[in-house]
Design a protein around this motif. Structure first.
Motif: not given
Length: 329
Positions: A255-278
């Motif tokens: 229910h966030n408009p910047v993210a689609p349904n499902g886990t695929a987008a999350l897996e792709q984003l984390f796998g992109s090498g981007a660094q996210f604050p813990a």
């Protein structure tokens, strides 16, 4: 028009059929992750906290029994009454009288410079109304767990339109039936067609189980809480994406408009090498099949602000649906 609520004040409610939308587009990578992200700029730190951060993390933020359903029902009723009846006109004599009954004189509102006691709570509601003129309270989800009550609601200029106004989550701690702490998180509801293609609103309840299931027991709620908090921390503190395959429905509803349904987008984003604050959950509640988490950066000072509120629907041992409110400042 009077405030609107969509729940009976009972421990196990009929599942709401309203929708949450993750409002403004967020600029950090984590914000694109199922709406669980960190805002680009943290808000001013609150004035006071009641316990050390380590103690807060250990007990999920509550200092009371999570099995005391009678007290939870009374707390829920008190908070919903306070919100819906004073929001109409927080400056009115009637609102002040009710707030004096339901809010302790020493109550802390965790906004920089906020007054203590009833005045601080009413000032937050007045600020909501100033942002959204003519607004009404439309309660979407409520949780009472231990001494905590959380409300997910729409600051709505039109009670029939979930795509306008603000999405808000307010968190209250109660003692002896009165509010002693209050946190408020809000986010403007995004307008226009989201780039993600996700057109779910920030408030709708869309998940339908394959077969009817009874409401979870108090002990099952606690298992759901520890499960969802662990999943959150594993992903956003430890950055371990394997949790998506273990703990999330691959087609979970977002229910966030910047993210689609499902886990695929999350897996792709984390796998992109981007660094996210813990970041990690520091306060959490479970009520019915919903788990609520409130997060801070790892290593944050005890008086650091809450970064986000996230709600997860847990059913059949998986996270099936997610809503969030992430302040952008």
């Amino acid at each position: 028009m009077q405030p609107t609520t969509k729940h009976p004040l009972t421990k196990h409610r009929t599942r709401h059929r309203a929708a949450l939308v993750g409002g403004a587009a967020l600029v950090t990578g984590a914000a694109l992750l199922a709406g669980l992200g960190v805002p680009a700029t943290a808000s001013a730190a609150p004035d006071v906290t009641r316990a050390s951060r380590s103690a807060t993390i250990a007990d999920g933020g509550t200092t009371a029994s999570r099995l005391d359903t009678a007290t939870e029902r009374r707390n829920r009723c008190a908070v919903v009454t306070l919100l819906t009846r004073t929001f109409v006109d927080p400056t009115s004599p009637a609102a002040r009288r009710l707030a004096q009954t339901l809010v302790a004189p020493e109550a802390v509102t965790h906004t920089n410079g906020a007054s203590a006691g009833p005045a601080g709570v009413l000032a937050e509601f007045a600020a909501d109304r100033a942002r959204v003129p003519g607004a009404h309270t439309v309660v979407k989800h409520v949780a009472a767990d231990g001494d905590l009550v959380a409300v997910h609601w729409q600051v709505a200029p039109d009670i029939h339109d979930e795509r306008r106004g603000d999405a808000a989550v307010d968190l209250f701690r109660l003692r002896d039936g009165r509010v002693v702490e209050h946190w408020s998180l809000d986010q403007a509801i995004a307008t226009g067609k989201p780039a993600s293609g996700n057109t779910n609103t920030m408030f709708s309840d869309l998940y339908r189980p394959a077969r009817p299931t009874p409401p979870p027991s108090e002990r099952q709620e606690e298992r759901n809480r520890t499960f969802a908090v662990s999943a959150y921390d594993t992903l956003f503190r430890d950055h371990d994406v394997s949790v998506l395959d273990r703990d999330f429905d691959p087609a979970y509803l977002q229910h966030n408009p910047v993210a689609p349904n499902g886990t695929a987008a999350l897996e792709q984003l984390f796998g992109s090498g981007a660094q996210f604050p813990a970041q990690q959950s520091v306060i959490s509640l479970a009520d019915g099949d919903l788990v609520w988490t409130f997060s801070q950066p790892v290593g944050a000072a005890p008086d650091a602000p809450l970064l986000a509120a996230d709600l997860f629907r847990v059913d059949g041992g998986l996270i099936r649906e997610h809503w969030d409110v992430v302040p952008t400042s």
